[in-house]
Design a protein around this motif. Sequence first.
Motif, PDB file in Angstrom:
ATOM      1  N   GLY A 167       0.765  -1.154   0.207  1.00  0.00           N
ATOM      2  CA  GLY A 167       0.187  -0.154  -0.066  1.00  0.00           C
ATOM      3  C   GLY A 167       0.824   1.399   0.058  1.00  0.00           C
ATOM      4  O   GLY A 167       0.253   2.362   0.289  1.00  0.00           O
ATOM      5  N   ALA A 168       2.049   1.192  -0.548  1.00  0.00           N
ATOM      6  CA  ALA A 168       3.072   2.475  -0.353  1.00  0.00           C
ATOM      7  C   ALA A 168       3.237   2.763  -1.759  1.00  0.00           C
ATOM      8  O   ALA A 168       2.990   1.957  -2.660  1.00  0.00           O
ATOM      9  CB  ALA A 168       4.430   1.785   0.160  1.00  0.00           C
ATOM     10  N   THR A 169       3.529   4.237  -1.940  1.00  0.00           N
ATOM     11  CA  THR A 169       3.639   4.916  -3.078  1.00  0.00           C
ATOM     12  C   THR A 169       5.128   4.944  -3.436  1.00  0.00           C
ATOM     13  O   THR A 169       5.899   5.809  -2.684  1.00  0.00           O
ATOM     14  CB  THR A 169       3.046   6.043  -3.094  1.00  0.00           C
ATOM     15  OG1 THR A 169       1.500   5.921  -2.663  1.00  0.00           O
ATOM     16  CG2 THR A 169       3.050   6.846  -4.419  1.00  0.00           C
ATOM     17  N   SER A 170       5.657   4.383  -4.649  1.00  0.00           N
ATOM     18  CA  SER A 170       6.869   4.591  -4.976  1.00  0.00           C
ATOM     19  C   SER A 170       7.111   6.180  -5.414  1.00  0.00           C
ATOM     20  O   SER A 170       6.082   6.603  -6.186  1.00  0.00           O
ATOM     21  CB  SER A 170       6.986   3.779  -6.214  1.00  0.00           C
ATOM     22  OG  SER A 170       8.442   4.120  -6.691  1.00  0.00           O
ATOM     23  N   LEU A 171       8.288   6.544  -5.266  1.00  0.00           N
ATOM     24  CA  LEU A 171       8.752   7.883  -5.870  1.00  0.00           C
ATOM     25  C   LEU A 171       9.527   7.796  -6.996  1.00  0.00           C
ATOM     26  O   LEU A 171       9.649   9.160  -7.530  1.00  0.00           O
ATOM     27  CB  LEU A 171       9.607   8.540  -4.760  1.00  0.00           C
ATOM     28  CG  LEU A 171       9.134   8.970  -3.509  1.00  0.00           C
ATOM     29  CD1 LEU A 171       9.965   9.439  -2.277  1.00  0.00           C
ATOM     30  CD2 LEU A 171       7.649   9.722  -3.551  1.00  0.00           C
ATOM     31  N   ILE A 172       9.542   6.722  -7.719  1.00  0.00           N
ATOM     32  CA  ILE A 172      10.029   6.832  -9.024  1.00  0.00           C
ATOM     33  C   ILE A 172       9.030   7.539 -10.051  1.00  0.00           C
ATOM     34  O   ILE A 172       7.891   7.360 -10.129  1.00  0.00           O
ATOM     35  CB  ILE A 172      10.330   5.251  -9.596  1.00  0.00           C
ATOM     36  CG1 ILE A 172      11.043   4.193  -8.711  1.00  0.00           C
ATOM     37  CG2 ILE A 172      10.613   5.098 -10.880  1.00  0.00           C
ATOM     38  CD1 ILE A 172      11.137   2.865  -8.872  1.00  0.00           C
ATOM     39  N   GLY A 173       9.981   8.615 -10.927  1.00  0.00           N
ATOM     40  CA  GLY A 173       9.340   9.088 -11.724  1.00  0.00           C
ATOM     41  C   GLY A 173       8.919  10.341 -11.268  1.00  0.00           C
ATOM     42  O   GLY A 173       8.524  11.216 -12.038  1.00  0.00           O
TER      43      GLY A 173
END
Length: 462
Positions: A167-173
Amino acid sequence: MKRTILLGSLVLGACGFGHAQINSVITKSGEKPTIAVPDFRGAGDAQNIMGVFNSTLFNDLQSSGQLKMIPKTLYPVQVPQQPSDFRQGGPAFADWSGPPPNANYLAYGYTAAQNNQIVLYGWLYDVRQSNPSSAQLIGKIYLGSLDEAGSRKVAQEFAADILKQFGATSLIGTRIYFVSDRSGSKEIWSMNYDGSDQKQFTNYRSITTFPAVSPDGTKLAFTTYPILASSRNANAAQFGQQTPNHGQPQIYVHSIDTGRKLVYYNQQASMNAASDFLPDSRHLLIYSTANGGFSQIYETDLDGADLHRITHSGSLEVEPKVNPKTGQDIVFVSGRGGTPQIYRMSIDGTDVSRLTTGEGDAVNPAWNPDGQHIAFAWTRGFEPGNFNIFVMDVASRDVVQLTHGAGRNENPSWAPDGVHLVFSSRRGRTTQIYSMLADGSQVQPLTTQGNNEKPVWSKSTQ
């Protein structure tokens, strides 16, 4: 004695205090999933770039703040590379779920070189399960160029998929836009979430500052002091040198995709400054002296039309930021109480209340994506000029101090995941940009060249 508040101090500052507990939405406190991430091996030419792959994968998961990383020194000797390795006489789930690693999850796999590409075969298992079929959460193939950039790409994509499972959000991009003077004048620059790929966005060769990024990641607004034509200092002219004569600060809007300047009509005023986009990405919050007195807060269309005044006070009003969840609440900085403090109001200017205590100087408010918390800069308990970063639960007004005695810390901005912050800090002779988790841990420097300040975190991939 009545205190005069300068725009510069209002738009920069930071500092504080606090031991109250902030909602777990911010700190993501509690029991974190434990995960083991052994080093992957590569077949053929892929092995040459596995150092970059392994460090990227481990660091991206660790820096997320969402997982408890098991130290590699606790791993079993036998490390699986594919599901078939979990067979009689091979690695067992209990080797990973039991002591000493005591992991809940295992990320494993291998890479190979095929058709001048790196191919990653990645799996994520819940090692508390009884067999591979019930344990598998991810089983996926990733492709990248056969070089360090491609190795980093597939590692980041695998890390993003792992984080998504929790449920975590990646910061990639995502990109961070900031102000830097490394080119000889203050310009807007951008970089990746980890400080890589730093590049110049504007080239006005003037003073360009206060970037604001639209929620859809397509537009960048900022304030610049345009250089007036035919300005020349008499002494400098003797040596053939042009001395810039800066005009009044104006708002510019650019397309992030193309870099092209878009139309924006500035009011006739001694100062116009961009501050924030509304959630629809089609309207701006600005502050301006269009009224002829102190700076006040206004809303405009994306092109500067339909100017609508929101505040009507006899004090300096700056730095409005709109609640990204509701679009109806604004936090801003006002000197109406004598010193700059953070206030909240409805978007129509009603229901004004002060959020900070009135002590010290409180500036640079920034909403968390959850619409419940703000980060800001405060000098509470310190002499003016000693700033720190704080987080406040707006409903309860509980505050937590994140930075402590490490330079002058200002201009916090939230990452799209609501867990990371970026901010500027003067720790020595220069001002640089750092990131950290919202509990103040994992502080990482992102810039080193020149002076860098006023970062804003964007969803933009450009």
